[in-house]
Design a protein around this motif. Structure first.
Motif, short mmCIF file in Angstrom:
data_model
loop_
_atom_site.label_atom_id
_atom_site.label_comp_id
_atom_site.label_asym_id
_atom_site.label_seq_id
_atom_site.Cartn_x
_atom_site.Cartn_y
_atom_site.Cartn_z
N ALA A 96 5.10 0.60 -10.26
CA ALA A 96 4.33 1.94 -9.91
C ALA A 96 2.86 1.61 -9.59
CB ALA A 96 4.43 2.87 -10.96
N GLY A 97 2.22 2.65 -8.56
CA GLY A 97 1.08 2.52 -8.36
C GLY A 97 0.40 1.00 -7.74
N TYR A 98 1.00 0.55 -7.02
CA TYR A 98 0.81 -0.76 -6.52
C TYR A 98 0.30 -0.51 -5.17
CZ TYR A 98 1.33 -5.88 -6.24
OH TYR A 98 1.12 -7.14 -6.04
N LEU A 99 -1.00 -0.66 -4.78
CA LEU A 99 -1.63 -0.56 -3.55
C LEU A 99 -2.07 -1.80 -2.83
CD1 LEU A 99 -3.91 2.90 -4.43
CD2 LEU A 99 -1.27 2.45 -3.69
N VAL A 100 -1.64 -1.88 -1.65
CA VAL A 100 -2.05 -3.20 -1.07
C VAL A 100 -2.83 -2.96 0.35
CG1 VAL A 100 -0.04 -4.47 -1.56
CG2 VAL A 100 0.05 -2.95 0.30
N THR A 101 -3.07 -1.57 0.73
CA THR A 101 -3.91 -1.39 1.83
C THR A 101 -4.59 -0.08 1.74
OG1 THR A 101 -2.19 0.02 2.98
CG2 THR A 101 -2.32 -2.20 3.64
N VAL A 102 -6.05 -0.04 2.10
CA VAL A 102 -6.87 1.33 1.85
C VAL A 102 -6.61 2.03 3.13
CG1 VAL A 102 -8.55 -0.26 0.64
CG2 VAL A 102 -8.72 0.06 3.19
N ASN A 103 -7.30 3.41 3.07
CA ASN A 103 -7.03 4.23 4.10
C ASN A 103 -8.30 4.57 4.97
OD1 ASN A 103 -4.25 4.75 3.37
ND2 ASN A 103 -4.87 6.60 2.03
#
Ligand SMILES: Cc1ncc(C[n+]2csc(CCOP(=O)(O)OP(=O)(O)O)c2C)c(N)n1
Ligand code: SF4
Ligand code: SF4
Ligand code: SF4
Ligand SMILES: [Mg+2]
Lengths: 295, 93
Positions: free
Chosen positions: B24-31
């Motif tokens: 869970a909560g695994y981010l690989v790119t920004v917005n």
């Protein structure tokens, strides 16, 4: 309990998602999870919120979350709740976030079954009034007059010819322990209802209006405003159903002009004055009943 | 847990589970690349009411005591915060 910016959980559990800028649905999911906390097991059917939250390996939920079949939000919630309970896990919330299409159309049978069984789940319908994730098709919760790709506005027919299904009262008609309506425009009221639902045993249903700038044809900074106006002009209402009784939480008394709310939105641009009159008449009829019968 | 950006993918392709169950909560790119306008908070005007924090759909405003702080990695520049602010303390530039 009154929920404020001060006492609300500082943590974020829906973060980095790929929803359009200004998406009302994403605010509903974010706010509800801040109330329910990390020990929430979220179920999201096909729809925008699952599409923007799970872009493997970009996983935007900080709590356990799973995608269900389009029709199966409530049945999967039943299974999640029973499974966690069987494993001896306590103090968790099985919470679903389904769209209007996923709730009032394809998922209504599973929801009805869960309420009938009295399963201990929270079902939240974020209502953006159309099937947005597949490109704005009419759902059972699309309001009268709205233009969608399946209810185009032409010379003879001007958008959707059917009224919005009354999901809140359909849920209540099951004699559900708790049902409520809300809007992301009054976020504290919504969060307080989620908090209340989390303390009640049995099935809970919350219906939250969540404008979609893309599908409604409004600027990305106008979603919260639109979600307030819809209540202020009487086309939506904040209410609860509990212990067999309906209660209206807020009666604006004097409504703002629905034409103003409608004309700002691309999906209603084509409406004539007569169409707006039809909308106002049906609003007045509803409110007459609300004021007469609800506390 | 708040989802956070992983510095580097710490897994090889063969480590990716076939059933797509994952952390869970695994981010690989920004917005941040989505943004055409950037909100800026004027701390002089701000009264610390937290309305911008409550209504940001992306949850990227955190309150550090009475001071709102924006995570520009994930702000999409929608402008809801600027509209909701009772003191007009947020400007989009
Ligand atoms: C059984 C089935 N039929 C159709 C679809 C295609 N589909 C995916 S999302 C979606 C629209 C969902 O609309 P709604 O529930 O209102 O959620 P929104 O996208 O508006 O957030 C559809 C039709 C599907 N995934 N499964
Ligand atoms: S299409 Fe609408 S509901 Fe879907 S992510 Fe974009 S703003 Fe949200
Ligand atoms: S512009 Fe939108 S995304 Fe950025 S901080 Fe303001 S409300 Fe949040
Ligand atoms: S809404 Fe405005 S005044 Fe309130 S905390 Fe945010 S910037 Fe400060
Ligand atoms: Mg929808």
């Amino acid at each position: 309990m009154a929920i404020t910016a001060k006492n609300l959980d500082k943590n974020e559990y829906f973060y980095g998602h790929k929803a359009c800028a200004g998406c009302g649905g994403s605010l509903a999911v974010r706010a509800a999870l801040k109330v329910l906390g990390e020990k929430s097991a979220a179920v999201l059917p096909a729809g925008c919120m699952s599409a923007v939250g799970f872009n493997f390996p970009q996983l935007c939920f900080g709590n356990n979350a799973i995608i269900s079949m389009f029709a199966g939000t409530a049945s999967m919630l039943t299974g999640v709740e029973a499974g966690l309970r069987r494993r001896g896990i306590k103090d968790f919330h099985a919470v679903g976030f389904a769209g209007d299409g996923g709730t009032a159309d394809i998922g209504i049978q599973a929801l009805s079954g869960a309420i009938d069984r009295g399963d201990d789940i929270i079902y939240i319908c974020y209502d953006n009034e159309a099937y947005m994730n597949t490109g704005i098709q009419k759902s059972g919760l699309t309001p009268f007059g709205a233009r969608t790709t399946t209810t185009p506005a032409g010379k003879n027919i001007r958008g959707n010819i059917r009224p919005k299904k009354n999901m809140f009262e359909i849920a209540a008609a099951h004699d559900i322990p708790y049902a409520a309506t809300a809007t992301i425009g009054y976020i504290n009221d919504f969060m307080e209802k989620v908090d209340k639902a989390s303390r009640i045993k049995g099935t809970k249903y919350i219906h939250v209006i969540a404008p979609c700038p893309t599908g409604w044809g409004i600027p990305v900074d106008a979603t919260v405003e639109a979600a307030r106006e819809i209540v202020d002009c009487g086309l939506w209402y904040l209410a609860e159903y509990e212990n067999g009784e309906f209660k209206i939480n807020r009666d604006p008394g004097e409504f703002t002009d629905p034409a103003e709310y409608l004309k700002k939105q691309g999906r209603f641009k084509h409406l004539t004055d007569e169409d707006v009159d039809v909308i106002i008449k049906s609003r007045d009829k509803k409110w007459e009943k609300i004021r007469r019968e609800w506390k | 847990m708040k989802p956070y950006l992983r510095e580097k993918k710490s897994f090889a392709f063969e480590d990716i589970p076939e059933d797509t169950c994952f952390e869970a909560g695994y981010l690989v790119t920004v917005n941040s690349g989505w943004r055409s306008r950037t909100p800026q908070i004027d701390n002089e005007k701000c009264i610390g009411c937290g309305q911008c924090y409550l209504y940001c759909p992306d949850g990227v405003i955190a309150m550090d005591g009475k001071t709102p702080v924006i995570d520009y990695d994930f702000c999409k520049g929608c402008g809801i915060c600027a509209k909701i602010c009772p003191k007009s303390a947020i400007e989009l530039r």
